[in-house]
Design a protein around this motif. Structure first.
Motif, PDB file in Angstrom:
ATOM      1  N   LEU A 201       0.852  -1.255   0.083  1.00 44.52           N
ATOM      2  CA  LEU A 201       0.016   0.024  -0.053  1.00 44.52           C
ATOM      3  C   LEU A 201       1.026   1.137   0.085  1.00 44.52           C
ATOM      4  O   LEU A 201       1.645   1.297   0.865  1.00 44.52           O
ATOM      5  N   ILE A 202       0.852   1.977  -1.139  1.00 43.97           N
ATOM      6  CA  ILE A 202       1.586   3.243  -1.082  1.00 43.97           C
ATOM      7  C   ILE A 202       0.658   4.511  -0.741  1.00 43.97           C
ATOM      8  O   ILE A 202      -0.337   4.397  -1.352  1.00 43.97           O
ATOM      9  N   ILE A 203       0.967   5.236   0.249  1.00 37.02           N
ATOM     10  CA  ILE A 203       0.171   6.347   0.559  1.00 37.02           C
ATOM     11  C   ILE A 203       0.901   7.868   0.317  1.00 37.02           C
ATOM     12  O   ILE A 203       2.141   8.092   0.890  1.00 37.02           O
ATOM     13  N   GLY A 204       0.429   8.454  -0.332  1.00 39.87           N
ATOM     14  CA  GLY A 204       0.847   9.603  -0.981  1.00 39.87           C
ATOM     15  C   GLY A 204       0.770   9.563  -2.554  1.00 39.87           C
ATOM     16  O   GLY A 204       0.510   8.480  -3.182  1.00 39.87           O
ATOM     17  N   ALA A 205       0.487  10.469  -3.250  1.00 37.47           N
ATOM     18  CA  ALA A 205       0.411  10.513  -4.568  1.00 37.47           C
ATOM     19  C   ALA A 205       0.873  11.724  -5.372  1.00 37.47           C
ATOM     20  O   ALA A 205       0.777  12.220  -6.397  1.00 37.47           O
ATOM     21  N   GLY A 206       2.228  12.407  -4.747  1.00 46.41           N
ATOM     22  CA  GLY A 206       2.937  13.238  -5.333  1.00 46.41           C
ATOM     23  C   GLY A 206       4.097  12.706  -6.181  1.00 46.41           C
ATOM     24  O   GLY A 206       4.162  11.456  -6.766  1.00 46.41           O
ATOM     25  N   GLY A 207       5.115  13.425  -6.747  1.00 41.84           N
ATOM     26  CA  GLY A 207       6.256  12.916  -7.374  1.00 41.84           C
ATOM     27  C   GLY A 207       6.787  11.819  -6.821  1.00 41.84           C
ATOM     28  O   GLY A 207       7.236  10.978  -7.531  1.00 41.84           O
ATOM     29  N   VAL A 208       7.327  11.858  -5.624  1.00 42.72           N
ATOM     30  CA  VAL A 208       8.058  10.802  -5.175  1.00 42.72           C
ATOM     31  C   VAL A 208       6.908   9.307  -5.020  1.00 42.72           C
ATOM     32  O   VAL A 208       7.418   8.398  -5.431  1.00 42.72           O
ATOM     33  N   ALA A 209       5.718   9.616  -4.899  1.00 42.97           N
ATOM     34  CA  ALA A 209       4.765   8.343  -4.811  1.00 42.97           C
ATOM     35  C   ALA A 209       4.722   7.578  -6.205  1.00 42.97           C
ATOM     36  O   ALA A 209       4.581   6.650  -6.583  1.00 42.97           O
ATOM     37  N   ARG A 210       4.765   8.706  -7.128  1.00 39.96           N
ATOM     38  CA  ARG A 210       4.880   8.254  -8.822  1.00 39.96           C
ATOM     39  C   ARG A 210       5.907   7.401  -8.996  1.00 39.96           C
ATOM     40  O   ARG A 210       5.883   6.325  -9.619  1.00 39.96           O
ATOM     41  N   VAL A 211       7.216   7.719  -8.635  1.00 37.86           N
ATOM     42  CA  VAL A 211       8.256   7.000  -8.567  1.00 37.86           C
ATOM     43  C   VAL A 211       8.328   5.466  -7.927  1.00 37.86           C
ATOM     44  O   VAL A 211       8.449   4.423  -8.532  1.00 37.86           O
TER      45      VAL A 211
ATOM     46  N   CYS B 164       7.443  -0.299  -7.870  1.00 33.70           N
ATOM     47  CA  CYS B 164       6.800  -1.293  -7.396  1.00 33.70           C
ATOM     48  C   CYS B 164       6.211  -2.130  -8.574  1.00 33.70           C
ATOM     49  O   CYS B 164       6.367  -3.311  -8.550  1.00 33.70           O
ATOM     50  N   ALA B 165       5.666  -1.518  -9.309  1.00 33.80           N
ATOM     51  CA  ALA B 165       5.013  -2.306 -10.637  1.00 33.80           C
ATOM     52  C   ALA B 165       6.050  -2.996 -11.304  1.00 33.80           C
ATOM     53  O   ALA B 165       5.974  -4.247 -11.601  1.00 33.80           O
ATOM     54  N   GLN B 166       7.406  -2.434 -11.298  1.00 26.31           N
ATOM     55  CA  GLN B 166       8.523  -3.189 -11.944  1.00 26.31           C
ATOM     56  C   GLN B 166       8.953  -4.467 -11.322  1.00 26.31           C
ATOM     57  O   GLN B 166       9.513  -5.371 -12.227  1.00 26.31           O
TER      58      GLN B 166
ATOM     59  N   ILE C  43      -0.625  -3.896  -5.674  1.00 27.31           N
ATOM     60  CA  ILE C  43      -0.128  -2.763  -5.295  1.00 27.31           C
ATOM     61  C   ILE C  43      -1.438  -2.004  -5.168  1.00 27.31           C
ATOM     62  O   ILE C  43      -2.252  -1.738  -6.049  1.00 27.31           O
ATOM     63  N   ALA C  44      -1.724  -0.979  -4.351  1.00 28.15           N
ATOM     64  CA  ALA C  44      -2.767  -0.070  -4.031  1.00 28.15           C
ATOM     65  C   ALA C  44      -2.050   1.254  -3.753  1.00 28.15           C
ATOM     66  O   ALA C  44      -0.926   1.218  -2.956  1.00 28.15           O
ATOM     67  N   ILE C  45      -2.629   2.464  -4.030  1.00 26.94           N
ATOM     68  CA  ILE C  45      -2.229   3.642  -3.872  1.00 26.94           C
ATOM     69  C   ILE C  45      -3.185   4.438  -3.454  1.00 26.94           C
ATOM     70  O   ILE C  45      -4.504   4.454  -3.786  1.00 26.94           O
ATOM     71  N   ALA C  46      -3.005   5.218  -2.275  1.00 29.66           N
ATOM     72  CA  ALA C  46      -4.008   5.999  -1.556  1.00 29.66           C
ATOM     73  C   ALA C  46      -3.524   7.319  -1.348  1.00 29.66           C
ATOM     74  O   ALA C  46      -2.516   7.455  -0.856  1.00 29.66           O
TER      75      ALA C  46
ATOM     76  N   ARG D 148      -8.173  -4.264   4.092  1.00 31.21           N
ATOM     77  CA  ARG D 148      -9.094  -4.502   3.152  1.00 31.21           C
ATOM     78  C   ARG D 148      -8.014  -4.718   1.736  1.00 31.21           C
ATOM     79  O   ARG D 148      -8.568  -5.776   0.703  1.00 31.21           O
ATOM     80  N   THR D 149      -7.008  -4.155   1.520  1.00 30.87           N
ATOM     81  CA  THR D 149      -6.286  -4.440   0.762  1.00 30.87           C
ATOM     82  C   THR D 149      -5.260  -5.589   0.922  1.00 30.87           C
ATOM     83  O   THR D 149      -4.368  -5.993  -0.095  1.00 30.87           O
ATOM     84  N   GLN D 150      -5.182  -6.175   2.005  1.00 31.32           N
ATOM     85  CA  GLN D 150      -4.355  -7.294   2.543  1.00 31.32           C
ATOM     86  C   GLN D 150      -3.084  -6.910   2.479  1.00 31.32           C
ATOM     87  O   GLN D 150      -2.123  -7.675   1.773  1.00 31.32           O
ATOM     88  N   SER D 151      -2.674  -5.587   2.621  1.00 34.20           N
ATOM     89  CA  SER D 151      -1.272  -5.202   2.409  1.00 34.20           C
ATOM     90  C   SER D 151      -0.411  -5.191   3.560  1.00 34.20           C
ATOM     91  O   SER D 151      -0.784  -5.408   4.681  1.00 34.20           O
ATOM     92  N   GLN D 152       0.616  -5.961   3.314  1.00 34.36           N
ATOM     93  CA  GLN D 152       1.594  -6.403   4.248  1.00 34.36           C
ATOM     94  C   GLN D 152       2.806  -5.546   4.486  1.00 34.36           C
ATOM     95  O   GLN D 152       3.603  -5.430   5.477  1.00 34.36           O
ATOM     96  N   ILE D 153       2.974  -4.497   3.310  1.00 37.01           N
ATOM     97  CA  ILE D 153       3.988  -3.496   3.332  1.00 37.01           C
ATOM     98  C   ILE D 153       3.330  -2.277   3.134  1.00 37.01           C
ATOM     99  O   ILE D 153       2.539  -2.149   2.218  1.00 37.01           O
ATOM    100  N   VAL D 154       3.468  -1.197   3.910  1.00 36.55           N
ATOM    101  CA  VAL D 154       3.140   0.123   3.705  1.00 36.55           C
ATOM    102  C   VAL D 154       4.207   1.035   3.441  1.00 36.55           C
ATOM    103  O   VAL D 154       5.060   1.074   4.314  1.00 36.55           O
TER     104      VAL D 154
END
Length: 412
Positions: free
Chosen positions: A6-16, A21-23, A31-34, A79-85
């Motif tokens: 789970l990635i929290i944030g949606a700025g430039g760093v979150a985009r990277v 993570c996708a790669q 992967i989930a983004i919030a 809900r996302t069953q995320s084990q890494i935030v």
């Protein structure tokens, strides 16, 4: 072995972070983004699709989230069953997101020290005011929490540990040098969140000298350095996150952080500061509206993520380490050079975001593999750093070492 991020944030760093993570989603899982803005999350997902970044075909989901709401964050983790935030939101969110991870058992990663909106530049060591207060609880609950795993802090912490473990018997000083030799073409903009950026420079500049804390004013102390690929730049003594942990964990009497600034930046900064426009304290307008000047300035300035397309040039960030090896004086510069254009071509982000966003994904991979899944809270220098640096070499942030005329890859 932990999966799903789970990635929290949606700025430039979150985009990277999301692109990286996708790669490596074959290792990291779903992967989930919030963020407060679900539209920004969807924009990142669209960017990943355009760049075909996913290693394994899968759906990336976007969520609207107020990460100050611990219950809502914990519910989303479940809900996302995320084990890494991976927390790459504003530094005001750290304690809330950490609490949600402690309640759900998820591993926690961030890239900057926690900040309180009404406090600027807290008493050192800053980590002791917030994050380190939860060390015992993390250990008792077996929560892996890796603090400050961006570039600076993060990679430079690893460079310091590498120097101590491999290249020196005694270290007399570590000077962290951060130069952005790029140009974004705007009249004035900051490379990351303007509010956090300015807060770094309006308070006391703390450095670790002669085994004690020393205070200075911003732009009071400067030096010039000729650095690989970016040339000579003027740098200023600046307070920074990594000093607050390195001074505790490494036996080094002098640790300082230096950042380059152009005259134009300094002039604009001083005007804004002298007018009171960088204050975090609210003021009332003649109409009775309550406004925080710093937040108004943030709203007016360009979004750092918007700088990416036109950014040109390079960054050079590293540690100038002086000490002794085999009874003889030694001096090394352990560093990385990143290109703004290359960062944009790969991730639709500029180089500052790239250097901050790649390391937490390398750390997530180490947690997923079990190597950094320690079940407690640590700063980067307390972990095995060579596997981390090897992954960064592979992921686009190679480390080099300059010693006199010799300039080589660190693992060479």
């Amino acid at each position: 072995m932990k999966k799903n991020v789970l990635i929290i944030g949606a700025g430039g760093v979150a985009r990277v972070v999301a692109h990286k993570c996708a790669q490596y989603n074959n290792e990291l899982g779903r992967i989930a983004i919030a963020s407060r803005s679900i539209e920004k999350c969807r924009s990142i997902i669209d960017s990943i699709a355009r760049k075909a970044s996913l290693k394994v075909a899968d759906e990336i989901k976007a969520y609207a989230l107020d990460a100050l709401d611990v219950a809502a964050t914990a519910e989303l983790i479940k809900r996302t069953q995320s084990q890494i935030v991976i927390n790459v939101g504003t530094a005001f969110l750290n304690m809330s997101i950490l609490r949600a991870c402690m309640e759900t058992g998820a591993a926690y990663l961030d890239t900057a020290i926690h900040e309180q909106p009404d406090k600027i530049c807290e008493t050192p060591p800053w980590y002791a005011n917030h994050e380190w207060k939860h060390k015992k609880e993390c250990q008792a609950k077996k929560i892996t929490a890796i603090l400050g795993v961006g570039f600076d802090p993060g990679v430079v912490n690893a460079y310091a540990a590498l120097a101590a473990q491999r290249y020196f018997e005694q270290i007399d000083s570590i000077d962290i040098l951060d130069v952005n030799a790029g140009s974004h073409g705007r009249y004035f903009a900051t490379n990351f969140d303007p509010e956090i950026n300015f807060r770094e420079f309006t308070g006391t500049v703390w450095s670790w000298q002669n085994e004690g804390w020393v205070s200075n004013r911003m732009f009071e102390v400067s030096r010039s350095e000729d650095l690989p690929q970016v040339g000579e730049h003027k740098l200023y003594l600046t307070g920074h996150d990594e000093i607050h942990s390195l001074s505790k964990h490494l036996n080094v009497p002098n640790i300082r952080f230096w950042m380059s600034f152009g005259e134009h930046y300094i002039n604009v900064f001083n005007v804004l500061n002298n007018l009171g426009l960088l204050s975090e304290k609210p003021v009332k307008t003649a109409e009775g509206l309550e406004v925080v000047p710093l937040k108004l300035v943030k709203a007016i300035l360009p979004d750092p993520a918007s700088l990416a397309a036109g950014y040109r040039g390079k960054t050079c960030i590293g540690n100038l380490v002086k000490g002794h090896k085999d009874g003889k004086p030694r001096e090394l510069f352990i560093y990385n050079v990143a290109e703004h254009e290359a960062a944009y071509a790969e991730t639709d982000s500029q180089g500052i975001s790239y250097t901050a966003g790649v390391p937490p994904v390398a750390a997530a991979r180490l947690i997923a593999s079990g190597q950094w899944d320690t079940g407690d809270m640590r700063n980067v220098e307390e972990l095995p750093v060579e596997p981390f640096l090897h992954l960064l070499d592979e992921m686009g942030l190679p480390t080099r070492i300059k010693e006199a005329a010799d300039d080589r890859p660190w693992a060479g």
